[in-house]
Design a protein around this motif. Structure first.
Motif, short mmCIF file in Angstrom:
data_model
loop_
_atom_site.label_atom_id
_atom_site.label_comp_id
_atom_site.label_asym_id
_atom_site.label_seq_id
_atom_site.Cartn_x
_atom_site.Cartn_y
_atom_site.Cartn_z
N SER A 113 -45.44 -9.18 32.92
CA SER A 113 -44.73 -9.73 31.77
C SER A 113 -44.77 -11.25 31.76
N ARG A 114 -44.69 -11.86 32.93
CA ARG A 114 -44.73 -13.32 32.99
C ARG A 114 -46.05 -13.86 32.48
N TYR A 115 -47.15 -13.26 32.91
CA TYR A 115 -48.46 -13.69 32.42
C TYR A 115 -48.55 -13.48 30.91
N PHE A 116 -48.12 -12.31 30.44
CA PHE A 116 -48.20 -11.97 29.02
C PHE A 116 -47.51 -13.03 28.17
N ASN A 117 -46.28 -13.36 28.50
CA ASN A 117 -45.51 -14.28 27.67
C ASN A 117 -46.00 -15.72 27.79
N SER A 118 -46.38 -16.13 28.97
CA SER A 118 -46.87 -17.50 29.13
C SER A 118 -48.20 -17.70 28.41
N THR A 119 -49.03 -16.66 28.38
CA THR A 119 -50.33 -16.78 27.70
C THR A 119 -50.16 -16.72 26.19
N LEU A 120 -49.21 -15.93 25.71
CA LEU A 120 -48.89 -15.96 24.29
C LEU A 120 -48.47 -17.37 23.87
N LYS A 124 -50.26 -20.04 21.30
CA LYS A 124 -49.42 -20.19 20.11
C LYS A 124 -49.36 -18.90 19.28
N ILE A 125 -49.25 -17.77 19.95
CA ILE A 125 -49.09 -16.48 19.28
C ILE A 125 -47.60 -16.19 19.18
N PRO A 126 -47.06 -16.06 17.97
CA PRO A 126 -45.62 -15.85 17.80
C PRO A 126 -45.17 -14.52 18.40
N THR A 127 -44.07 -14.57 19.12
CA THR A 127 -43.58 -13.36 19.80
C THR A 127 -42.64 -12.54 18.93
N ASP A 128 -42.16 -13.13 17.82
CA ASP A 128 -41.17 -12.45 16.99
C ASP A 128 -41.71 -12.02 15.63
N GLN A 129 -43.03 -11.98 15.50
CA GLN A 129 -43.67 -11.59 14.25
C GLN A 129 -44.43 -10.29 14.46
N LYS A 130 -44.34 -9.37 13.52
CA LYS A 130 -45.04 -8.09 13.66
C LYS A 130 -46.55 -8.34 13.70
N THR A 131 -47.22 -7.65 14.59
CA THR A 131 -48.64 -7.93 14.81
C THR A 131 -49.50 -7.54 13.61
N GLY A 132 -49.00 -6.67 12.74
CA GLY A 132 -49.73 -6.33 11.53
C GLY A 132 -49.92 -7.51 10.61
N GLN A 133 -49.11 -8.57 10.79
CA GLN A 133 -49.23 -9.77 9.97
C GLN A 133 -50.19 -10.79 10.58
N PHE A 134 -50.70 -10.51 11.77
CA PHE A 134 -51.60 -11.45 12.44
C PHE A 134 -53.00 -11.41 11.80
N SER A 135 -53.71 -12.52 11.95
CA SER A 135 -55.12 -12.55 11.56
C SER A 135 -55.94 -11.71 12.53
N ARG A 136 -57.17 -11.40 12.14
CA ARG A 136 -58.05 -10.63 13.04
C ARG A 136 -58.24 -11.37 14.36
N ILE A 145 -55.31 -10.42 25.93
CA ILE A 145 -54.15 -10.78 26.77
C ILE A 145 -53.46 -9.51 27.28
N ILE A 146 -53.31 -8.52 26.41
CA ILE A 146 -52.70 -7.25 26.83
C ILE A 146 -53.51 -6.59 27.93
N ALA A 147 -54.83 -6.61 27.78
CA ALA A 147 -55.70 -6.00 28.80
C ALA A 147 -55.53 -6.71 30.15
N ILE A 148 -55.54 -8.03 30.14
CA ILE A 148 -55.44 -8.78 31.39
C ILE A 148 -54.05 -8.63 32.01
N ALA A 149 -53.01 -8.56 31.16
CA ALA A 149 -51.64 -8.43 31.66
C ALA A 149 -51.40 -7.09 32.36
N GLN A 150 -52.28 -6.13 32.14
CA GLN A 150 -52.17 -4.86 32.87
C GLN A 150 -52.59 -5.01 34.33
N ASP A 151 -53.14 -6.17 34.67
CA ASP A 151 -53.62 -6.46 36.03
C ASP A 151 -54.60 -5.39 36.51
N PRO A 152 -55.64 -5.11 35.70
CA PRO A 152 -56.60 -4.08 36.08
C PRO A 152 -57.67 -4.63 37.03
N LEU A 153 -58.41 -3.73 37.64
CA LEU A 153 -59.59 -4.12 38.40
C LEU A 153 -60.82 -4.20 37.51
#
Length: 289
Positions: A113-120, A124-136, A145-153
Protein backbone atom coordinates in the motif's frame (compact mmCIF):
# COMPACT_ATOMS: atom_id res chain seq x y z
CA UNK A 1 9.34 -23.12 -3.11
CA UNK A 2 12.92 -21.87 -3.48
CA UNK A 3 14.33 -18.89 -5.35
CA UNK A 4 17.36 -20.67 -6.84
CA UNK A 5 15.86 -20.96 -10.35
CA UNK A 6 17.62 -19.11 -13.19
CA UNK A 7 14.77 -19.18 -15.72
CA UNK A 8 11.50 -17.48 -14.75
CA UNK A 9 9.59 -19.04 -17.68
CA UNK A 10 10.48 -22.24 -19.54
CA UNK A 11 8.51 -23.47 -22.54
CA UNK A 12 9.48 -26.78 -24.10
CA UNK A 13 7.58 -27.97 -27.17
CA UNK A 14 4.31 -26.19 -26.37
CA UNK A 15 1.62 -26.95 -28.97
CA UNK A 16 -2.01 -25.91 -29.27
CA UNK A 17 -4.40 -26.63 -32.14
CA UNK A 18 -7.35 -24.39 -33.02
CA UNK A 19 -9.58 -24.60 -36.09
CA UNK A 20 -7.62 -22.02 -38.07
CA UNK A 21 -4.39 -21.72 -36.10
CA UNK A 22 -1.74 -23.95 -34.61
CA UNK A 23 0.97 -23.28 -32.06
CA UNK A 24 3.83 -25.48 -33.26
CA UNK A 25 6.13 -26.89 -30.61
CA UNK A 26 7.22 -23.56 -29.15
CA UNK A 27 10.37 -23.61 -27.05
CA UNK A 28 12.07 -20.69 -25.30
CA UNK A 29 13.32 -19.50 -21.91
CA UNK A 30 12.81 -16.21 -20.09
CA UNK A 31 15.86 -15.56 -17.86
CA UNK A 32 15.29 -14.42 -14.30
CA UNK A 33 15.86 -10.72 -13.63
CA UNK A 34 15.44 -9.57 -17.23
CA UNK A 35 12.99 -7.73 -19.49
CA UNK A 36 12.11 -10.02 -22.39
CA UNK A 37 10.31 -8.57 -25.41
CA UNK A 38 7.88 -10.80 -27.31
CA UNK A 39 7.20 -9.69 -30.90
CA UNK A 40 5.28 -10.91 -33.90
CA UNK A 41 2.47 -9.92 -36.26
CA UNK A 42 -1.19 -10.03 -35.27
CA UNK A 43 -2.32 -13.65 -35.27
CA UNK A 44 1.22 -15.00 -34.91
CA UNK A 45 0.48 -16.70 -31.59
CA UNK A 46 1.53 -14.15 -28.97
CA UNK A 47 -1.80 -14.14 -27.13
CA UNK A 48 -1.98 -17.94 -27.14
CA UNK A 49 1.48 -18.14 -25.57
CA UNK A 50 0.56 -15.54 -22.95
CA UNK A 51 -2.67 -17.36 -22.10
CA UNK A 52 -0.68 -20.58 -21.68
CA UNK A 53 1.84 -18.88 -19.38
CA UNK A 54 -1.02 -17.48 -17.27
CA UNK A 55 -2.78 -20.84 -17.10
CA UNK A 56 -5.81 -19.51 -18.98
CA UNK A 57 -5.75 -22.28 -21.60
CA UNK A 58 -4.76 -25.92 -21.60
CA UNK A 59 -2.09 -26.75 -24.17
CA UNK A 60 -2.19 -29.95 -26.21
CA UNK A 61 1.40 -30.96 -25.54
CA UNK A 62 4.70 -29.74 -24.17
CA UNK A 63 6.09 -28.67 -20.82
CA UNK A 64 5.64 -25.31 -19.06
CA UNK A 65 7.53 -24.21 -15.96
CA UNK A 66 7.23 -20.95 -14.04
CA UNK A 67 9.80 -20.06 -11.34
CA UNK A 68 11.46 -23.42 -12.02
CA UNK A 69 8.37 -25.43 -11.12
CA UNK A 70 5.57 -27.18 -12.97
CA UNK A 71 2.51 -24.96 -13.32
CA UNK A 72 0.00 -27.68 -12.49
CA UNK A 73 1.79 -28.65 -9.28
CA UNK A 74 2.18 -25.12 -7.88
CA UNK A 75 -0.67 -23.01 -9.28
CA UNK A 76 -1.30 -21.12 -6.03
CA UNK A 77 2.31 -19.98 -5.59
CA UNK A 78 2.67 -19.05 -9.26
CA UNK A 79 -0.52 -16.98 -9.26
CA UNK A 80 0.45 -15.19 -6.04
CA UNK A 81 3.73 -14.12 -7.62
CA UNK A 82 2.56 -13.23 -11.14
CA UNK A 83 0.92 -9.93 -12.10
CA UNK A 84 -0.55 -8.98 -15.47
CA UNK A 85 -0.97 -5.77 -17.45
CA UNK A 86 -3.13 -5.88 -20.57
CA UNK A 87 -3.93 -3.18 -23.12
CA UNK A 88 -7.27 -2.49 -21.42
CA UNK A 89 -7.94 -1.39 -17.84
CA UNK A 90 -9.23 -4.50 -16.02
CA UNK A 91 -10.28 -3.09 -12.65
CA UNK A 92 -13.61 -1.62 -11.42
CA UNK A 93 -14.08 1.83 -12.95
CA UNK A 94 -16.69 2.85 -10.37
CA UNK A 95 -14.03 2.86 -7.64
CA UNK A 96 -11.42 5.43 -6.71
CA UNK A 97 -7.76 4.42 -6.30
CA UNK A 98 -8.18 4.82 -2.52
CA UNK A 99 -11.06 2.36 -2.57
CA UNK A 100 -9.05 0.02 -4.78
CA UNK A 101 -6.13 0.18 -2.37
CA UNK A 102 -8.35 -1.16 0.40
CA UNK A 103 -9.77 -3.85 -1.89
CA UNK A 104 -6.37 -4.96 -3.21
CA UNK A 105 -4.93 -5.23 0.29
CA UNK A 106 -7.49 -7.96 0.93
CA UNK A 107 -6.95 -9.72 -2.42
CA UNK A 108 -3.19 -9.73 -2.99
CA UNK A 109 -0.99 -11.49 -0.48
CA UNK A 110 1.99 -9.17 -0.89
CA UNK A 111 0.14 -5.90 -1.56
CA UNK A 112 2.35 -2.84 -0.91
CA UNK A 113 0.00 0.00 0.00
CA UNK A 114 2.85 2.40 0.74
CA UNK A 115 4.35 1.94 -2.71
CA UNK A 116 0.92 2.21 -4.35
CA UNK A 117 0.03 5.53 -2.74
CA UNK A 118 3.45 7.13 -3.03
CA UNK A 119 3.63 6.25 -6.73
CA UNK A 120 0.15 7.61 -7.36
CA UNK A 121 1.29 10.86 -5.79
CA UNK A 122 4.48 10.85 -7.85
CA UNK A 123 2.54 10.58 -11.11
CA UNK A 124 -0.18 12.99 -9.93
CA UNK A 125 -2.96 10.40 -10.19
CA UNK A 126 -5.93 11.55 -8.06
CA UNK A 127 -6.84 9.09 -5.33
CA UNK A 128 -10.40 10.35 -4.81
CA UNK A 129 -11.65 10.25 -8.41
CA UNK A 130 -13.38 7.25 -9.96
CA UNK A 131 -11.02 5.56 -12.40
CA UNK A 132 -13.70 5.49 -15.11
CA UNK A 133 -13.10 9.24 -15.43
CA UNK A 134 -9.38 8.79 -16.08
CA UNK A 135 -7.77 9.15 -19.50
CA UNK A 136 -6.48 6.02 -21.23
CA UNK A 137 -2.93 7.01 -20.35
CA UNK A 138 -3.75 7.44 -16.66
CA UNK A 139 -5.53 4.08 -16.60
CA UNK A 140 -2.54 2.30 -18.10
CA UNK A 141 -0.09 3.91 -15.69
CA UNK A 142 -2.43 2.95 -12.86
CA UNK A 143 -2.57 -0.64 -14.18
CA UNK A 144 1.23 -0.82 -14.13
CA UNK A 145 1.39 0.64 -10.61
CA UNK A 146 -1.19 -1.92 -9.43
CA UNK A 147 0.86 -4.74 -10.94
CA UNK A 148 4.08 -3.60 -9.28
CA UNK A 149 2.35 -2.96 -5.93
CA UNK A 150 1.45 -6.66 -5.82
CA UNK A 151 5.20 -7.25 -5.33
CA UNK A 152 5.27 -10.09 -7.87
CA UNK A 153 8.27 -12.00 -9.16
CA UNK A 154 6.92 -11.85 -12.72
CA UNK A 155 4.86 -9.29 -14.62
CA UNK A 156 3.34 -10.43 -17.92
CA UNK A 157 2.41 -7.50 -20.16
CA UNK A 158 0.39 -7.56 -23.37
CA UNK A 159 0.59 -4.27 -25.32
CA UNK A 160 0.80 -2.01 -22.23
CA UNK A 161 2.16 1.03 -24.11
CA UNK A 162 0.07 0.83 -27.30
CA UNK A 163 -1.85 4.05 -27.88
CA UNK A 164 -0.08 6.00 -25.13
CA UNK A 165 1.35 9.43 -25.81
CA UNK A 166 5.08 10.00 -25.49
CA UNK A 167 4.79 11.27 -21.90
CA UNK A 168 2.79 8.28 -20.65
CA UNK A 169 5.09 5.86 -22.49
CA UNK A 170 8.12 7.45 -20.85
CA UNK A 171 6.46 7.13 -17.43
CA UNK A 172 5.64 3.47 -18.10
CA UNK A 173 9.20 2.69 -19.16
CA UNK A 174 10.55 4.35 -16.02
CA UNK A 175 8.32 2.09 -13.90
CA UNK A 176 9.46 -1.03 -15.77
CA UNK A 177 13.13 -0.17 -15.32
CA UNK A 178 12.68 0.58 -11.62
CA UNK A 179 10.86 -2.72 -11.07
CA UNK A 180 13.61 -4.72 -12.74
CA UNK A 181 16.33 -3.27 -10.49
CA UNK A 182 15.51 -6.14 -8.14
CA UNK A 183 17.31 -9.01 -9.88
CA UNK A 184 14.66 -11.47 -8.69
CA UNK A 185 12.01 -9.67 -10.79
CA UNK A 186 11.21 -10.42 -14.44
CA UNK A 187 9.08 -8.77 -17.13
CA UNK A 188 7.67 -10.64 -20.14
CA UNK A 189 6.55 -7.88 -22.48
CA UNK A 190 4.51 -8.40 -25.67
CA UNK A 191 4.28 -5.26 -27.77
CA UNK A 192 3.94 -3.78 -31.25
CA UNK A 193 5.84 -0.74 -29.97
CA UNK A 194 9.20 -2.03 -31.16
CA UNK A 195 11.01 1.19 -30.23
CA UNK A 196 10.03 0.66 -26.59
CA UNK A 197 11.45 -2.86 -26.63
CA UNK A 198 14.61 -1.70 -28.38
CA UNK A 199 15.06 0.79 -25.54
CA UNK A 200 14.49 -1.48 -22.53
CA UNK A 201 14.48 -5.20 -23.43
CA UNK A 202 17.39 -7.50 -22.63
CA UNK A 203 16.15 -10.37 -24.83
CA UNK A 204 13.84 -10.58 -27.83
CA UNK A 205 11.66 -13.52 -28.83
CA UNK A 206 10.08 -13.53 -32.31
CA UNK A 207 7.07 -15.68 -33.14
CA UNK A 208 5.63 -16.06 -36.65
CA UNK A 209 2.77 -18.31 -37.79
CA UNK A 210 2.79 -20.20 -34.50
CA UNK A 211 6.53 -20.91 -34.54
CA UNK A 212 9.35 -19.39 -32.51
CA UNK A 213 11.80 -17.90 -35.02
CA UNK A 214 14.48 -16.87 -32.55
CA UNK A 215 15.10 -16.07 -28.89
CA UNK A 216 18.20 -13.89 -28.62
CA UNK A 217 19.90 -11.19 -26.59
CA UNK A 218 18.77 -7.85 -28.01
CA UNK A 219 22.27 -6.39 -28.19
CA UNK A 220 23.53 -9.43 -30.06
CA UNK A 221 20.68 -9.14 -32.57
CA UNK A 222 21.42 -5.49 -33.24
CA UNK A 223 25.15 -6.21 -33.45
CA UNK A 224 24.84 -9.11 -35.90
CA UNK A 225 21.89 -8.31 -38.16
CA UNK A 226 22.13 -5.91 -41.10
CA UNK A 227 20.50 -4.93 -44.40
CA UNK A 228 22.44 -5.52 -47.62
CA UNK A 229 21.31 -3.31 -50.52
CA UNK A 230 21.77 -4.19 -54.15
CA UNK A 231 20.21 -3.89 -57.60
CA UNK A 232 17.89 -6.56 -58.98
CA UNK A 233 20.51 -7.79 -61.44
CA UNK A 234 23.08 -8.07 -58.65
CA UNK A 235 20.63 -9.96 -56.44
CA UNK A 236 20.79 -12.99 -58.75
CA UNK A 237 24.49 -13.40 -57.93
CA UNK A 238 24.04 -13.51 -54.16
CA UNK A 239 24.02 -16.96 -52.57
CA UNK A 240 20.66 -17.60 -50.83
CA UNK A 241 22.60 -19.11 -47.92
CA UNK A 242 24.08 -15.68 -47.21
CA UNK A 243 20.82 -13.92 -46.27
CA UNK A 244 17.77 -14.60 -44.12
CA UNK A 245 15.10 -12.96 -46.26
CA UNK A 246 14.71 -10.23 -48.85
CA UNK A 247 12.33 -7.50 -49.94
CA UNK A 248 11.95 -6.15 -53.46
CA UNK A 249 11.24 -2.64 -54.64
CA UNK A 250 10.81 -1.57 -58.25
CA UNK A 251 14.56 -1.35 -58.90
CA UNK A 252 16.38 -2.58 -55.80
CA UNK A 253 16.56 -5.50 -53.38
CA UNK A 254 17.12 -5.28 -49.65
CA UNK A 255 18.41 -8.43 -47.94
CA UNK A 256 18.37 -9.19 -44.23
CA UNK A 257 21.64 -10.78 -43.15
CA UNK A 258 22.41 -12.30 -39.75
CA UNK A 259 26.20 -11.87 -39.80
CA UNK A 260 27.30 -8.37 -40.76
CA UNK A 261 31.03 -9.06 -40.43
CA UNK A 262 30.87 -12.07 -42.75
CA UNK A 263 28.69 -10.15 -45.21
CA UNK A 264 31.15 -7.24 -45.33
CA UNK A 265 33.89 -9.66 -46.30
CA UNK A 266 31.79 -11.55 -48.87
CA UNK A 267 30.17 -8.53 -50.54
CA UNK A 268 32.50 -5.55 -50.01
CA UNK A 269 31.11 -3.53 -52.95
CA UNK A 270 27.52 -3.44 -51.66
CA UNK A 271 26.00 -1.04 -49.16
CA UNK A 272 25.45 -2.66 -45.76
CA UNK A 273 23.36 -0.91 -43.11
CA UNK A 274 22.50 -1.70 -39.50
CA UNK A 275 19.12 -3.34 -38.92
CA UNK A 276 16.73 -2.16 -36.20
CA UNK A 277 14.41 -4.54 -34.36
CA UNK A 278 11.56 -3.23 -36.49
CA UNK A 279 13.56 -4.00 -39.66
CA UNK A 280 14.22 -7.55 -38.47
CA UNK A 281 10.54 -8.10 -37.64
CA UNK A 282 9.34 -6.76 -41.01
CA UNK A 283 11.77 -8.91 -42.98
CA UNK A 284 10.65 -12.04 -41.19
CA UNK A 285 6.91 -11.42 -41.50
CA UNK A 286 6.76 -9.55 -44.82
CA UNK A 287 9.83 -10.82 -46.66
CA UNK A 288 9.58 -12.78 -49.89
CA UNK A 289 11.60 -15.88 -49.05
Amino acid sequence: MTSDYTKTIELNGISKQYKKFKLKGCTFDVPKGRIVGFIGANGAGKTTIINAILGLIKVDSGELKIFGTDYKANQSYIRENTAVVFDEYLFPENMTPSEQDLMFSKIYKHWNSRYFNSTLQRFKIPTDQKTGQFSRGMKMILSIIIAIAQDPLLIVMDEPTTGLDIGNRSDAIDLFLEFIQDEAKTIFFSSHMINDLEQIADYIILINNGEIIFSEEKDRLLENYGILKCGKSEFENINPKDYVNYRNSSVNCDLLVSNKEKTKWQYPDFLLEDASLEDILLFYIKGEL
